[in-house]
Design a protein around this motif. Structure first.
Motif, PDB file in Angstrom:
ATOM      1  N   SER A  44       0.030 -49.038  -2.465  1.00 44.89           N
ATOM      2  CA  SER A  44      -0.384 -48.381  -3.601  1.00 44.89           C
ATOM      3  C   SER A  44      -1.313 -49.411  -4.399  1.00 44.89           C
ATOM      4  O   SER A  44      -1.468 -50.636  -4.189  1.00 44.89           O
ATOM      5  N   ALA A  45      -2.229 -48.720  -5.089  1.00 45.07           N
ATOM      6  CA  ALA A  45      -3.366 -49.716  -5.849  1.00 45.07           C
ATOM      7  C   ALA A  45      -2.668 -50.709  -6.817  1.00 45.07           C
ATOM      8  O   ALA A  45      -3.196 -51.542  -6.971  1.00 45.07           O
ATOM      9  N   ALA A  46      -1.505 -50.240  -7.512  1.00 46.21           N
ATOM     10  CA  ALA A  46      -1.039 -51.013  -8.525  1.00 46.21           C
ATOM     11  C   ALA A  46      -0.261 -52.438  -7.714  1.00 46.21           C
ATOM     12  O   ALA A  46      -0.596 -53.367  -8.226  1.00 46.21           O
ATOM     13  N   GLN A  47       0.204 -52.187  -6.802  1.00 46.14           N
ATOM     14  CA  GLN A  47       0.861 -53.171  -5.784  1.00 46.14           C
ATOM     15  C   GLN A  47      -0.390 -54.045  -5.405  1.00 46.14           C
ATOM     16  O   GLN A  47      -0.075 -55.191  -5.349  1.00 46.14           O
ATOM     17  N   GLN A  48      -1.555 -53.297  -4.729  1.00 46.59           N
ATOM     18  CA  GLN A  48      -2.510 -54.131  -4.365  1.00 46.59           C
ATOM     19  C   GLN A  48      -3.061 -55.040  -5.426  1.00 46.59           C
ATOM     20  O   GLN A  48      -3.281 -56.499  -5.119  1.00 46.59           O
ATOM     21  N   HIS A  49      -3.165 -54.613  -6.727  1.00 48.82           N
ATOM     22  CA  HIS A  49      -3.427 -55.428  -7.954  1.00 48.82           C
ATOM     23  C   HIS A  49      -2.663 -56.669  -8.113  1.00 48.82           C
ATOM     24  O   HIS A  49      -3.249 -57.935  -8.192  1.00 48.82           O
TER      25      HIS A  49
ATOM     26  N   GLU B 269      -1.192 -55.533 -16.333  1.00 46.57           N
ATOM     27  CA  GLU B 269      -0.449 -54.220 -16.005  1.00 46.57           C
ATOM     28  C   GLU B 269      -0.528 -53.429 -17.289  1.00 46.57           C
ATOM     29  O   GLU B 269      -0.492 -52.176 -17.142  1.00 46.57           O
ATOM     30  N   GLU B 270       0.198 -54.093 -18.370  1.00 46.31           N
ATOM     31  CA  GLU B 270       0.515 -53.491 -19.463  1.00 46.31           C
ATOM     32  C   GLU B 270      -0.708 -53.297 -20.349  1.00 46.31           C
ATOM     33  O   GLU B 270      -0.557 -51.893 -21.018  1.00 46.31           O
ATOM     34  N   LEU B 271      -1.766 -53.918 -20.355  1.00 44.05           N
ATOM     35  CA  LEU B 271      -2.858 -53.608 -21.346  1.00 44.05           C
ATOM     36  C   LEU B 271      -4.112 -53.209 -20.840  1.00 44.05           C
ATOM     37  O   LEU B 271      -4.951 -52.590 -21.275  1.00 44.05           O
ATOM     38  N   GLY B 272      -3.986 -53.246 -19.363  1.00 47.31           N
ATOM     39  CA  GLY B 272      -5.114 -52.826 -18.498  1.00 47.31           C
ATOM     40  C   GLY B 272      -6.356 -53.641 -18.958  1.00 47.31           C
ATOM     41  O   GLY B 272      -7.620 -53.241 -18.671  1.00 47.31           O
ATOM     42  N   THR B 273      -6.223 -55.072 -19.394  1.00 47.54           N
ATOM     43  CA  THR B 273      -7.382 -55.724 -19.481  1.00 47.54           C
ATOM     44  C   THR B 273      -6.875 -57.180 -19.618  1.00 47.54           C
ATOM     45  O   THR B 273      -5.699 -57.512 -19.365  1.00 47.54           O
ATOM     46  N   THR B 274      -7.624 -58.358 -19.295  1.00 48.47           N
ATOM     47  CA  THR B 274      -7.500 -59.743 -19.256  1.00 48.47           C
ATOM     48  C   THR B 274      -7.460 -60.343 -20.815  1.00 48.47           C
ATOM     49  O   THR B 274      -8.175 -59.752 -21.323  1.00 48.47           O
TER      50      THR B 274
END
Length: 47
Positions: free
Chosen positions: A12-17, A35-40
């Motif tokens: 899945s895309a989440a695991q790919q990232h 993952e939590e914030l969707g940002t760096t």
């Protein structure tokens, strides 16, 4: 490492990232924040 990279495209895309982040040298905390914030968060940014 090449096998892990090839396998990453089958999940899945989440695991790919997460997998690509680890392969690129990002720490677990940075990946979790992404993952939590969707940002760096950069090294000079305030939390």
């Amino acid at each position: 490492m090449v096998d892990l990279f090839a396998w990453a495209w089958t999940v899945s895309a989440a695991q790919q990232h997460c997998i690509l982040g680890l392969l690129l040298g990002y720490g677990l905390d940075a990946i979790r924040l992404f993952e939590e914030l969707g940002t760096t968060v950069g090294p000079f940014d305030q939390k």
